[in-house]
Enzyme design. Sequence first.
Site, PDB file in Angstrom:
ATOM      1  N   ARG A  99      -9.495   8.087  -1.324  1.00 48.61           N
ATOM      2  CA  ARG A  99     -10.447   8.517  -0.287  1.00 48.61           C
ATOM      3  C   ARG A  99     -11.324   9.641  -0.819  1.00 48.61           C
ATOM      4  NH1 ARG A  99      -8.983   6.602   5.180  1.00 48.61           N
ATOM      5  NH2 ARG A  99     -10.806   7.789   5.771  1.00 48.61           N
ATOM      6  N   GLU A 156      -8.713   0.570  -3.186  1.00 49.73           N
ATOM      7  CA  GLU A 156      -9.656   0.621  -2.064  1.00 49.73           C
ATOM      8  C   GLU A 156     -10.561   1.829  -2.242  1.00 49.73           C
ATOM      9  OE1 GLU A 156      -7.411   0.927   1.496  1.00 49.73           O
ATOM     10  OE2 GLU A 156      -6.240  -0.848   1.076  1.00 49.73           O
ATOM     11  N   HIS A 177      -5.646   3.702  -1.972  1.00 45.02           N
ATOM     12  CA  HIS A 177      -6.983   4.041  -1.487  1.00 45.02           C
ATOM     13  C   HIS A 177      -7.332   5.444  -1.984  1.00 45.02           C
ATOM     14  CE1 HIS A 177      -9.749   4.324   2.365  1.00 45.02           C
ATOM     15  NE2 HIS A 177     -10.387   4.626   1.247  1.00 45.02           N
ATOM     16  N   THR A 211      -8.634   3.568   8.247  1.00 48.64           N
ATOM     17  CA  THR A 211      -9.852   2.752   8.242  1.00 48.64           C
ATOM     18  C   THR A 211      -9.948   1.957   9.548  1.00 48.64           C
ATOM     19  OG1 THR A 211      -9.366   2.520   5.896  1.00 48.64           O
ATOM     20  CG2 THR A 211     -11.199   1.231   6.752  1.00 48.64           C
ATOM     21  N   GLU A 239     -11.179  -9.139   2.616  1.00 49.35           N
ATOM     22  CA  GLU A 239      -9.933  -8.785   3.291  1.00 49.35           C
ATOM     23  C   GLU A 239     -10.257  -8.654   4.771  1.00 49.35           C
ATOM     24  OE1 GLU A 239      -7.400  -5.789   1.598  1.00 49.35           O
ATOM     25  OE2 GLU A 239      -6.423  -5.407   3.526  1.00 49.35           O
ATOM     26  N   HIS A 244       1.007   6.161   1.694  1.00 45.59           N
ATOM     27  CA  HIS A 244       1.777   7.054   2.572  1.00 45.59           C
ATOM     28  C   HIS A 244       2.878   7.815   1.850  1.00 45.59           C
ATOM     29  CE1 HIS A 244      -0.298   6.423   6.304  1.00 45.59           C
ATOM     30  NE2 HIS A 244      -0.445   5.158   5.944  1.00 45.59           N
ATOM     31  N   HIS A 284      -4.022  -4.351   7.697  1.00 42.78           N
ATOM     32  CA  HIS A 284      -4.183  -3.203   8.598  1.00 42.78           C
ATOM     33  C   HIS A 284      -3.339  -3.372   9.858  1.00 42.78           C
ATOM     34  CE1 HIS A 284      -5.713   0.372  10.475  1.00 42.78           C
ATOM     35  NE2 HIS A 284      -6.151   0.692   9.277  1.00 42.78           N
ATOM     36  N   ASN A 313       0.854  -1.182   0.000  1.00 50.99           N
ATOM     37  CA  ASN A 313       0.000   0.000   0.000  1.00 50.99           C
ATOM     38  C   ASN A 313       0.896   1.242   0.000  1.00 50.99           C
ATOM     39  OD1 ASN A 313      -1.465   2.266   1.026  1.00 50.99           O
ATOM     40  ND2 ASN A 313      -3.093   0.885   1.633  1.00 50.99           N
ATOM     41  N   ARG A 333      -7.192  12.883   0.654  1.00 51.66           N
ATOM     42  CA  ARG A 333      -6.152  13.390   1.556  1.00 51.66           C
ATOM     43  C   ARG A 333      -4.749  12.930   1.170  1.00 51.66           C
ATOM     44  NH1 ARG A 333      -7.449  10.041   7.051  1.00 51.66           N
ATOM     45  NH2 ARG A 333      -9.496  10.967   6.754  1.00 51.66           N
TER      46      ARG A 333
HETATM   47  N1  PXP Z   1      -5.905  -2.942   3.769  1.00 50.54           N
HETATM   48  C1  PXP Z   1      -6.889  -2.031   3.804  1.00 50.54           C
HETATM   49  C2  PXP Z   1      -8.241  -2.422   3.312  1.00 50.54           C
HETATM   50  C3  PXP Z   1      -6.653  -0.709   4.274  1.00 50.54           C
HETATM   51  O1  PXP Z   1      -7.654   0.179   4.305  1.00 50.54           O
HETATM   52  C4  PXP Z   1      -5.342  -0.378   4.682  1.00 50.54           C
HETATM   53  C5  PXP Z   1      -5.059   1.025   5.133  1.00 50.54           C
HETATM   54  O2  PXP Z   1      -5.226   1.911   4.081  1.00 50.54           O
HETATM   55  C6  PXP Z   1      -4.345  -1.355   4.596  1.00 50.54           C
HETATM   56  C7  PXP Z   1      -4.650  -2.639   4.166  1.00 50.54           C
HETATM   57  C8  PXP Z   1      -2.925  -1.066   4.999  1.00 50.54           C
HETATM   58  O3  PXP Z   1      -2.871  -0.776   6.366  1.00 50.54           O
HETATM   59  P1  PXP Z   1      -1.506  -0.321   7.017  1.00 50.54           P
HETATM   60  O4  PXP Z   1      -1.142   0.992   6.374  1.00 50.54           O
HETATM   61  O5  PXP Z   1      -1.834  -0.193   8.465  1.00 50.54           O
HETATM   62  O6  PXP Z   1      -0.489  -1.383   6.719  1.00 50.54           O
END
Ligand code: PXP
Length: 259
Positions: A44, A69, A42, A100, A150, A9, A213, A6, A48
């Site tokens: 959003r 996402e 994602h 989330t 998921e 960030h 997550h 992901n 953001r």
């Molecule tokens: N999976 C989903 C569905 C998420 O919403 C997120 C956060 O955006 C992640 C995985 C990744 O989470 P983390 O950044 O805490 O590893």
Amino acid sequence: MNLGVNIDHIAVLREARKTNEPDPLDAVPIVARCGAHQITIHLREDRRHINDDDVEKIIRYSKLPVNLECSIDPDIIEKVAKLRPYRATIVPEKREEVTTEGGLDIATYHSRLDSVVHYLKANDIEVSLFIDPTIEMIRASKVLMVDWVELHTGAYANIHSMLYSNLRYTHNFIKELDIQRRELEKMLRDSMNKLALAASEADEFGIKVAAGHGLNYQNVKDIASINFIEELNIGQSIIARSVFVGLEQAIKDILELIN
Ligand code: PXP
């Protein structure tokens, strides 16, 4: 075990200055080169971090499948249908949340989810639901005929960091209260069991299982060992580590742990 990286960030850092670097698109070939299996982003509603331009370019240029996402907001779903990512993961979204915080409330949004799932699948997009690891949620997902679920690992990750985080105040707090520590250990086992049960129930229904997550270099091994979970989506901890060791090394390190 497959890894979806992901990269939201990276866009968070860019948006901290409202400038054009770092560009999440630059991460895409690096993720592929390291042997990860998927790009996860994602879009959003408040944009953001990842914006519409990012999504369009990442889907166009990524050699890896893109897992997008998104919420069930009608404008977002229209965009997703047009963008045609490989997979859409439907997540609950609140403007005021930092991330989330929990899984989808399928019962409340069942009819909207039903039409969203059909619409996306009709557009040749695999659909996944981000859910809490309970049997009820797996059964509700089965009714919606999704390809994937998921499982939200946030509860597991929170308990794990309360127990094992090297944050001194947490450690001392637990040391002083031994009962609390035993209680936390039990909570951690229970949360693992819930994930394992949910994964096996989903598998019985023919639903593929991802998890994610709050997963990091300390807590990921146990999750990676759960039967029927075939993919992990990890963001924050990989990008955080990459600040010190570089993105390539950070991805290789997590791949080594999960395999
Ligand atoms: N999976 C989903 C569905 C998420 O919403 C997120 C956060 O955006 C992640 C995985 C990744 O989470 P983390 O950044 O805490 O590893």
